[in-house]
Design a protein around this motif. Structure first.
Motif, PDB file in Angstrom:
ATOM      1  N   ALA A 216       0.829  -1.205   0.000  1.00 48.05           N
ATOM      2  CA  ALA A 216       0.000   0.000   0.000  1.00 48.05           C
ATOM      3  C   ALA A 216       0.863   1.254   0.000  1.00 48.05           C
ATOM      4  O   ALA A 216       1.837   1.360   0.749  1.00 48.05           O
ATOM      5  N   GLN A 217       0.499   2.206  -0.848  1.00 50.51           N
ATOM      6  CA  GLN A 217       1.203   3.481  -0.964  1.00 50.51           C
ATOM      7  C   GLN A 217       0.338   4.632  -0.490  1.00 50.51           C
ATOM      8  O   GLN A 217       0.849   5.616   0.049  1.00 50.51           O
ATOM      9  N   THR A 218      -0.967   4.550  -0.702  1.00 49.29           N
ATOM     10  CA  THR A 218      -1.957   5.597  -0.404  1.00 49.29           C
ATOM     11  C   THR A 218      -1.521   6.932  -1.009  1.00 49.29           C
ATOM     12  O   THR A 218      -1.294   7.013  -2.204  1.00 49.29           O
ATOM     13  N   ILE A 219      -1.376   7.980  -0.178  1.00 52.83           N
ATOM     14  CA  ILE A 219      -1.087   9.321  -0.698  1.00 52.83           C
ATOM     15  C   ILE A 219       0.401   9.649  -0.706  1.00 52.83           C
ATOM     16  O   ILE A 219       0.790  10.762  -1.072  1.00 52.83           O
ATOM     17  N   PHE A 220       1.237   8.701  -0.307  1.00 49.77           N
ATOM     18  CA  PHE A 220       2.664   8.979  -0.164  1.00 49.77           C
ATOM     19  C   PHE A 220       3.418   8.631  -1.447  1.00 49.77           C
ATOM     20  O   PHE A 220       2.900   7.923  -2.318  1.00 49.77           O
ATOM     21  N   ALA A 221       4.663   9.105  -1.522  1.00 43.73           N
ATOM     22  CA  ALA A 221       5.465   8.871  -2.719  1.00 43.73           C
ATOM     23  C   ALA A 221       5.894   7.427  -2.848  1.00 43.73           C
ATOM     24  O   ALA A 221       6.250   6.980  -3.947  1.00 43.73           O
ATOM     25  N   HIS A 222       5.869   6.681  -1.754  1.00 44.06           N
ATOM     26  CA  HIS A 222       6.319   5.284  -1.768  1.00 44.06           C
ATOM     27  C   HIS A 222       5.657   4.563  -0.601  1.00 44.06           C
ATOM     28  O   HIS A 222       5.287   5.185   0.404  1.00 44.06           O
ATOM     29  N   SER A 223       5.502   3.260  -0.742  1.00 43.42           N
ATOM     30  CA  SER A 223       4.904   2.480   0.340  1.00 43.42           C
ATOM     31  C   SER A 223       5.752   2.544   1.605  1.00 43.42           C
ATOM     32  O   SER A 223       5.220   2.466   2.720  1.00 43.42           O
ATOM     33  N   ILE A 224       7.071   2.698   1.449  1.00 46.07           N
ATOM     34  CA  ILE A 224       7.933   2.835   2.626  1.00 46.07           C
ATOM     35  C   ILE A 224       7.537   4.060   3.439  1.00 46.07           C
ATOM     36  O   ILE A 224       7.484   4.028   4.673  1.00 46.07           O
ATOM     37  N   HIS A 225       7.232   5.156   2.754  1.00 41.90           N
ATOM     38  CA  HIS A 225       6.853   6.377   3.460  1.00 41.90           C
ATOM     39  C   HIS A 225       5.521   6.213   4.173  1.00 41.90           C
ATOM     40  O   HIS A 225       5.348   6.702   5.303  1.00 41.90           O
ATOM     41  N   TYR A 226       4.578   5.558   3.531  1.00 45.89           N
ATOM     42  CA  TYR A 226       3.300   5.294   4.195  1.00 45.89           C
ATOM     43  C   TYR A 226       3.525   4.454   5.451  1.00 45.89           C
ATOM     44  O   TYR A 226       2.979   4.751   6.517  1.00 45.89           O
ATOM     45  N   GLY A 227       4.345   3.431   5.349  1.00 43.30           N
ATOM     46  CA  GLY A 227       4.607   2.568   6.493  1.00 43.30           C
ATOM     47  C   GLY A 227       5.330   3.284   7.614  1.00 43.30           C
ATOM     48  O   GLY A 227       4.991   3.115   8.793  1.00 43.30           O
ATOM     49  N   VAL A 228       6.323   4.104   7.276  1.00 45.27           N
ATOM     50  CA  VAL A 228       7.072   4.828   8.306  1.00 45.27           C
ATOM     51  C   VAL A 228       6.172   5.847   8.995  1.00 45.27           C
ATOM     52  O   VAL A 228       6.221   6.022  10.220  1.00 45.27           O
ATOM     53  N   PHE A 229       5.338   6.534   8.224  1.00 43.41           N
ATOM     54  CA  PHE A 229       4.403   7.495   8.817  1.00 43.41           C
ATOM     55  C   PHE A 229       3.494   6.803   9.830  1.00 43.41           C
ATOM     56  O   PHE A 229       3.283   7.305  10.938  1.00 43.41           O
ATOM     57  N   CYS A 230       2.971   5.648   9.452  1.00 42.23           N
ATOM     58  CA  CYS A 230       2.084   4.914  10.364  1.00 42.23           C
ATOM     59  C   CYS A 230       2.840   4.413  11.587  1.00 42.23           C
ATOM     60  O   CYS A 230       2.372   4.537  12.724  1.00 42.23           O
ATOM     61  N   SER A 231       4.013   3.833  11.366  1.00 44.81           N
ATOM     62  CA  SER A 231       4.782   3.279  12.487  1.00 44.81           C
ATOM     63  C   SER A 231       5.216   4.361  13.463  1.00 44.81           C
ATOM     64  O   SER A 231       5.310   4.125  14.670  1.00 44.81           O
TER      65      SER A 231
END
Length: 472
Positions: A216-231
């Protein structure tokens, strides 16, 4: 590990009745807590907190809300060579007013941390000007200044109290809750609904399948960013979402943050989550022991030495290999670190700028290590100044003798989240909106020791007439 000293001195078991004498407090709210409070120093060291006037945080809270909202719309607008996003436009508008508030001492005065952040930004400009013609890097340096120092100013100036910090945490958690259904759809169908609905949005990048799910990427530039934001929200929601309602941690915030982080299927995000989970678990288990974080530090050192003795490779190589989703991903990160360090040693002072880095032909240009990339691009001084600022924020936040339970709850959440953010930065790169949010979050902890928190011990209650009569 000094930065985690007293990081979770929360609220007494019997609860505490918070008054409305400080900004943003709920009048006479009964605030229970999961653990006893360690004794706080009765006097405040001169170097611990800057004597400064309180900022009008109620007015600045809107700035924080608008900044976080601007990150939710990754729409691209090109103005000549400039690539603008809503958050960049917002940073342009706010940069000068926020800088004026900083230098006019309306947010606790200018600290050594602020000077380090400014110096790191300026050194990046010098490095870029040395490696490229000035005309080619004006826009690059301008954007970096906005995302690096400008976003730091949003957190530094906009968050000035526990009420501000908890409002920021709740807003970020609402964002995660809003994104969950879209992330689930993306994980199951590889369809990014949000980016498809936005005009001129960033690209939806197909990042492969892991464990049978799309990343999942949602609104972020990369799925890593989405995951880091959530974590990143694990630590702050655990301690500072609703400190007076600890049951929400187990039944609401923890499951949602954990599930959202998992949907990214990103190694760096899961590492950040696990680091915070380990810190929280250690705090829960070892709460009765005053020197628990000293013990944790020595155990970490002992564990590193043990891995170094027992493993055939270095501890870094061994840990990365065990934590990555695949051996290919682990091996690539090891190669990035090894060759990145060679580039740093070859260009220690002014780095490479935006030039390509030297590596084997089979390696891509991607650098999955934020801290390494800062040193590669802007030299060791640029990285060192930034690292010193981060270290000072965590050290001073952990050592300041806070007397308000809500302040201590926010400190616990901030330091725990920073632990995850720092570790994940060694496995991912932060850019665009995620870089801006990371710098904003780093700045959002400065209020703890720059005049925004309560460090005055409560005055002793006057004895009543019966007590005085008995004493006489």
């Amino acid at each position: 590990m000094t930065a985690y000293t007293r990081q979770t001195d929360l609220i007494p078991r019997g609860g505490i009745r918070a008054s409305n004498t400080r900004r943003g407090r709920v009048a006479k709210a009964d605030v229970p807590a999961p653990s006893p409070v360690e004794e706080q120093p009765k006097s405040l060291p001169a170097e611990a907190v800057e004597a400064a006037p309180k900022a009008d945080s109620e007015g600045m809270r809107l700035v924080v809300i608008l900044f976080i909202a601007s990150l939710l719309f990754p729409m691209v607008t090109k103005v000549g060579p400039l690539v603008l996003f809503p958050y960049r436009v917002f940073l342009v508008v706010m940069f000068i007013p926020l800088f004026i508030r900083l230098v006019s001492r309306r947010a606790g005065g200018i600290l050594l941390i602020d000077w380090c952040m400014m110096a790191s930004t300026l050194w990046a400009g010098i490095a870029l000007a040395t490696n490229h013609p000035v005309g080619q890097i004006i826009d690059t340096f301008g954007i970096y200044t906005l995302e690096f120092f400008g976003a730091y100013l949003i957190g530094r100036i906009g968050v000035r109290s526990a009420a501000d910090f908890m409002a920021m945490v709740r807003l970020a958690f609402i964002v995660i809750v809003f994104l969950v259904p879209f992330a689930v759809i993306e994980a199951l169908t590889n369809k990014n609904i949000l980016l498809d609905l936005m005009p001129s949005s960033i690209k939806d990048t197909n990042q492969g399948v892991r464990l049978g799910f799309n990343r999942a990427q949602t609104i972020f530039a990369h799925s890593i960013h989405y995951g880091v934001f959530c974590s990143l929200l694990l630590g702050v929601t655990w301690y500072a979402f609703h400190p007076e309602k600890p049951i929400l941690r187990i039944v609401l915030t923890f499951p949602i943050v954990a599930f959202s982080t998992f949907l990214s299927l990103a190694t760096g995000a899961l590492i950040a989550f696990n680091v915070q989970f380990l810190l929280i678990l250690w705090e829960v288990i070892m709460k009765p022991i005053r020197q628990r974080w000293v013990i944790f530090g020595w155990l970490s050192v002992a564990g590193y030495i043990f891995v170094d003795i027992m493993a055939t490779k270095s501890p870094f190589h061994t840990i990365v290999a065990k934590l990555a989703f695949s051996q290919t991903s682990a091996y690539n990160r090891i190669l990035i670190f090894d060759h990145g360090m060679k580039n740093i040693m070859a260009n220690p002072w002014l780095g490479l700028g935006m030039n390509d880095w030297v590596r084997p032909s089979f390696m891509s240009s991607s650098t999955d290590n934020f801290w390494l990339l800062i040193a590669m691009r802007y030299g060791i001084p640029g990285f060192a100044l930034f690292a010193i600022a981060v270290f000072l924020i965590m050290r001073r936040a952990s050592r300041v003798p806070l007397t308000d339970p809500l302040d201590r709850a926010c400190r616990a959440g901030f330091l725990t989240a920073m632990g995850g953010l720092i570790i994940s930065g060694g496995t991912v790169d932060y850019w665009k909106g995620m870089l801006a949010f990371m710098m904003f979050f780093i700045g959002s902890g400065v209020w703890l020791f720059s005049g925004g928190a309560n460090t005055t011990p409560p005055a002793p209650e006057e004895p009543d007439e019966d007590t005085l009569r008995r004493q006489s």
